[in-house]
Write a protein that holds these residues in place. Structure first.
Motif, PDB file in Angstrom:
ATOM      1  N   SER A 252       3.858   0.526  16.311  1.00  0.00           N
ATOM      2  CA  SER A 252       3.945  -0.250  15.069  1.00  0.00           C
ATOM      3  C   SER A 252       2.566  -0.676  14.576  1.00  0.00           C
ATOM      4  CB  SER A 252       4.825  -1.481  15.286  1.00  0.00           C
ATOM      5  OG  SER A 252       6.139  -1.110  15.617  1.00  0.00           O
ATOM      6  N   LEU A 253       1.687  -1.052  15.488  1.00  0.00           N
ATOM      7  CA  LEU A 253       0.327  -1.438  15.097  1.00  0.00           C
ATOM      8  C   LEU A 253      -0.380  -0.273  14.425  1.00  0.00           C
ATOM      9  CD1 LEU A 253      -1.858  -3.807  15.474  1.00  0.00           C
ATOM     10  CD2 LEU A 253      -2.722  -2.388  17.334  1.00  0.00           C
ATOM     11  N   SER A 254      -0.235   0.913  14.991  1.00  0.00           N
ATOM     12  CA  SER A 254      -0.866   2.102  14.412  1.00  0.00           C
ATOM     13  C   SER A 254      -0.325   2.378  13.014  1.00  0.00           C
ATOM     14  CB  SER A 254      -0.613   3.318  15.323  1.00  0.00           C
ATOM     15  OG  SER A 254      -1.082   3.087  16.631  1.00  0.00           O
ATOM     16  N   ALA A 255       0.978   2.165  12.836  1.00  0.00           N
ATOM     17  CA  ALA A 255       1.592   2.394  11.517  1.00  0.00           C
ATOM     18  C   ALA A 255       0.985   1.483  10.465  1.00  0.00           C
ATOM     19  CB  ALA A 255       3.100   2.183  11.600  1.00  0.00           C
TER      20      ALA A 255
ATOM     21  N   GLY B 157      -1.968   2.856   8.947  1.00  0.00           N
ATOM     22  CA  GLY B 157      -1.801   4.089   8.187  1.00  0.00           C
ATOM     23  C   GLY B 157      -1.519   5.326   8.999  1.00  0.00           C
ATOM     24  N   TYR B 158      -1.290   5.181  10.302  1.00  0.00           N
ATOM     25  CA  TYR B 158      -1.028   6.348  11.141  1.00  0.00           C
ATOM     26  C   TYR B 158       0.467   6.603  11.271  1.00  0.00           C
ATOM     27  CZ  TYR B 158      -5.899   6.526  12.620  1.00  0.00           C
ATOM     28  OH  TYR B 158      -7.263   6.647  12.635  1.00  0.00           O
ATOM     29  N   GLN B 159       0.841   7.872  11.213  1.00  0.00           N
ATOM     30  CA  GLN B 159       2.185   8.300  11.560  1.00  0.00           C
ATOM     31  C   GLN B 159       2.029   9.150  12.815  1.00  0.00           C
ATOM     32  OE1 GLN B 159       4.464   9.740   8.245  1.00  0.00           O
ATOM     33  NE2 GLN B 159       6.155  10.456   9.518  1.00  0.00           N
ATOM     34  N   PRO B 160       2.305   8.557  13.985  1.00  0.00           N
ATOM     35  CA  PRO B 160       1.922   9.161  15.261  1.00  0.00           C
ATOM     36  C   PRO B 160       2.310  10.619  15.439  1.00  0.00           C
ATOM     37  CG  PRO B 160       2.727   6.956  15.624  1.00  0.00           C
ATOM     38  CD  PRO B 160       2.976   7.265  14.183  1.00  0.00           C
ATOM     39  N   GLU B 161       3.534  10.987  15.052  1.00  0.00           N
ATOM     40  CA  GLU B 161       3.979  12.369  15.304  1.00  0.00           C
ATOM     41  C   GLU B 161       3.251  13.365  14.404  1.00  0.00           C
ATOM     42  OE1 GLU B 161       6.906  10.762  12.227  1.00  0.00           O
ATOM     43  OE2 GLU B 161       5.765  10.023  13.935  1.00  0.00           O
TER      44      GLU B 161
ATOM     45  N   GLN C 266       1.205  -2.722   4.965  1.00  0.00           N
ATOM     46  CA  GLN C 266       0.010  -3.522   4.785  1.00  0.00           C
ATOM     47  C   GLN C 266       0.210  -4.894   5.415  1.00  0.00           C
ATOM     48  OE1 GLN C 266      -2.249  -2.715   0.827  1.00  0.00           O
ATOM     49  NE2 GLN C 266      -0.098  -2.676   0.288  1.00  0.00           N
ATOM     50  N   THR C 267      -0.894  -5.565   5.636  1.00  0.00           N
ATOM     51  CA  THR C 267      -0.863  -6.925   6.139  1.00  0.00           C
ATOM     52  C   THR C 267      -1.173  -7.876   4.981  1.00  0.00           C
ATOM     53  OG1 THR C 267      -3.221  -7.077   6.662  1.00  0.00           O
ATOM     54  CG2 THR C 267      -1.785  -6.077   8.328  1.00  0.00           C
ATOM     55  N   LEU C 268      -1.030  -9.170   5.246  1.00  0.00           N
ATOM     56  CA  LEU C 268      -1.297 -10.140   4.188  1.00  0.00           C
ATOM     57  C   LEU C 268      -2.780 -10.168   3.829  1.00  0.00           C
ATOM     58  CD1 LEU C 268       0.587 -12.019   2.623  1.00  0.00           C
ATOM     59  CD2 LEU C 268      -0.260 -13.898   4.005  1.00  0.00           C
ATOM     60  N   TYR C 269      -3.647  -9.819   4.779  1.00  0.00           N
ATOM     61  CA  TYR C 269      -5.081  -9.795   4.482  1.00  0.00           C
ATOM     62  C   TYR C 269      -5.456  -8.608   3.603  1.00  0.00           C
ATOM     63  CZ  TYR C 269      -5.740 -13.388   8.070  1.00  0.00           C
ATOM     64  OH  TYR C 269      -5.697 -14.556   8.794  1.00  0.00           O
ATOM     65  N   GLU C 270      -4.562  -7.639   3.486  1.00  0.00           N
ATOM     66  CA  GLU C 270      -4.871  -6.435   2.715  1.00  0.00           C
ATOM     67  C   GLU C 270      -4.371  -6.503   1.282  1.00  0.00           C
ATOM     68  OE1 GLU C 270      -4.131  -2.661   4.775  1.00  0.00           O
ATOM     69  OE2 GLU C 270      -3.679  -3.834   6.552  1.00  0.00           O
ATOM     70  N   VAL C 271      -3.357  -7.317   1.036  1.00  0.00           N
ATOM     71  CA  VAL C 271      -2.770  -7.364  -0.312  1.00  0.00           C
ATOM     72  C   VAL C 271      -3.367  -8.520  -1.103  1.00  0.00           C
ATOM     73  CG1 VAL C 271      -0.620  -6.266   0.366  1.00  0.00           C
ATOM     74  CG2 VAL C 271      -0.830  -8.738   0.538  1.00  0.00           C
ATOM     75  N   GLY C 272      -3.372  -8.392  -2.409  1.00  0.00           N
ATOM     76  CA  GLY C 272      -3.937  -9.428  -3.260  1.00  0.00           C
ATOM     77  C   GLY C 272      -2.923 -10.504  -3.602  1.00  0.00           C
ATOM     78  N   ARG C 273      -3.426 -11.649  -3.946  1.00  0.00           N
ATOM     79  CA  ARG C 273      -2.589 -12.798  -4.298  1.00  0.00           C
ATOM     80  C   ARG C 273      -1.729 -12.524  -5.525  1.00  0.00           C
ATOM     81  NH1 ARG C 273      -4.455 -18.305  -6.805  1.00  0.00           N
ATOM     82  NH2 ARG C 273      -3.051 -19.845  -5.856  1.00  0.00           N
ATOM     83  N   GLU C 274      -2.233 -11.630  -6.398  1.00  0.00           N
ATOM     84  CA  GLU C 274      -1.527 -11.354  -7.652  1.00  0.00           C
ATOM     85  C   GLU C 274      -0.202 -10.619  -7.435  1.00  0.00           C
ATOM     86  OE1 GLU C 274      -4.278  -7.949  -6.715  1.00  0.00           O
ATOM     87  OE2 GLU C 274      -4.423 -10.146  -6.748  1.00  0.00           O
TER      88      GLU C 274
END
Length: 414
Positions: A169-172, A175-179, A374-382
């Motif tokens: 899940s962390l890798s996802a 942006g990684y799709q392991p398979e 995405q995480t909350l640190y990656e998305v904008g407030r808008e």
């Protein structure tokens, strides 16, 4: 006479084929979704930060940052929509470096360290290895681990995140799709395996779009460590020391790259296997995530009993178990939920200051960001209702700042 149930069973495909078909269909859809979200190369990039956001991250005023820009000092921001000045995270790190150099030129070493927070081995500041763990799913373990790693990178630390969970899940979230993206022998298993195919950890570390944060991705091959280790232990001859025992292998691998990082964040699998035990033995600190529900707390009780029993065996076999700190993090917390408040209070009465003061509040902002990996640190407030976003961000920052303070205390910083 034919049994109807038997006839129906014969008409259905074998269960393994059905599951394999479902897995392939889901993988194809996830790939298509990723390519829609992150075209054309299907790779994630981190958004730019406004001048105000950059100032808060660095710890200076927005006005001061504008003065630096007007004076031509440090990296210059790009101009976004409506003339907004935007800094990349790499720009923010360069500004940290510039401000630290200015402070050192004035003889203010302490101020310089507040900008550039790299550890100093000569001052005895050791690599901080933090395991984020619990063996009950849904405790917010991966969410906590990824936001901690990103927060530490944003605040000026050199961070390595390692995905130890075969579900990846962390890798996802990176942006990684392991398979699709991993070819084999390129997880931590490649660096801790017992045979001739073992690789240096440096070869499986990947740069991310998040400046200052590197990643060792995970996938199903991590489960191989659980299968191979019992065989190695069974075949090990008395007195043989040609290879490190399983509980020392993660630590041994991390030592080869220790000089390049300040903090390593380990997202442990939700089970107490050989991999988790090796991660705990490599750790200088541990964060146990807990959802404040009675069943989860009861489950944690069993987790702690099992962990204690297994670690005592490891210690007797020569493993080192000296944590700088062990903390319980209350996750997915709903302040207006009376039973949750009671459970959180119950934990604090039992464990005192080993429960982090700040809980991680449950928020639709975090789950909505996760819809696009995405995480909350990656998305904008808008992208959210401002009050919802601000409340979630405040909660995350409070949790991670508290952990950052514990790290710095372990290094002997004021």
């Amino acid at each position: 006479m034919t049994n109807p149930a038997t006839a129906r069973t014969r008409s259905l495909p074998p269960a393994d084929e059905t599951i394999a078909a479902d897995a392939a269909a889901l993988s194809d859809q996830l790939k298509a979704m990723r390519e829609r979200l992150f075209p054309p190369a299907a790779q994630k990039v981190l958004r730019g930060f406004t001048s105000g956001e950059a100032a808060r991250i660095i710890g200076v005023s927005d006005g001061y940052l504008r003065q630096l820009s007007l004076a031509g000092e440090g990296p210059q921001p790009s101009t976004g929509v409506a003339g907004r000045r935007l800094y990349s995270l790499a720009d923010i790190h360069a500004l940290r470096q510039h401000l630290a150099e200015q402070a050192l030129a004035k003889g203010n070493a302490q101020k310089a360290r507040s900008y550039l927070k790299w550890r100093d081995p000569e001052r005895g500041e050791h690599l901080q290895v933090i395991s984020v763990t619990n063996f009950k799913g849904g405790s917010g373990k991966t969410t906590s681990a990824v936001h901690l790693a990103q927060y530490l990178a944003m605040t000026g630390h050199r961070v390595l995140a390692i995905d130890l969970d075969p579900q990846a899940s962390l890798s996802a979230l990176f942006g990684y799709q392991p398979e699709l993206d991993l070819n084999g022998n390129d997880t931590l298993f490649g660096a801790i395996r017992y045979d001739a195919e073992r690789r240096p950890l440096r070869e499986v570390i990947r740069k991310t779009y998040f400046a200052g944060l590197d990643l060792v991705p995970g996938n199903l091959e991590l489960q191989e460590f659980e299968h191979v280790t019992p065989q190695v232990l069974a075949n090990r001859k008395a007195g043989e020391h040609s290879q490190a025992l399983f509980f020392a292998r993660v630590q041994e691998a991390l030592q080869t790259v220790a000089d390049e990082y300040d903090v390593v964040v380990l997202d442990c699998p939700p089970q107490l296997g050989y991999l988790t035990l090796s991660a705990l033995c490599a750790s200088t600190s541990v964060i146990v995530t807990v959802h404040p529900q009675m069943l989860d707390v009861a489950s944690m009780s069993q987790f702690l009993f099992m962990t204690s029993d297994l670690l005592s065996v490891v210690r007797e076999a020569g493993g080192t178990l000296n944590f700088d700190f062990l903390r319980y993090l209350v996750t997915r917390y709903e302040p207006n939920d009376g039973p949750q408040t009671q459970i959180a209070g119950f934990m604090r009465s039992l464990f005192g200051d080993r429960v982090l003061t700040a809980p991680m509040v449950k928020s639709t902002a975090i789950s909505d960001a996760g819809l696009t990996k995405q995480t909350l640190y990656e998305v904008g407030r808008e992208n959210f209702t401002r009050s919802t976003y601000d409340r979630a961000l405040e909660s995350l920052n409070a949790v991670n700042a508290e952990i950052e303070q514990l790290i710095h205390a372990a290094w002997g910083r004021a």
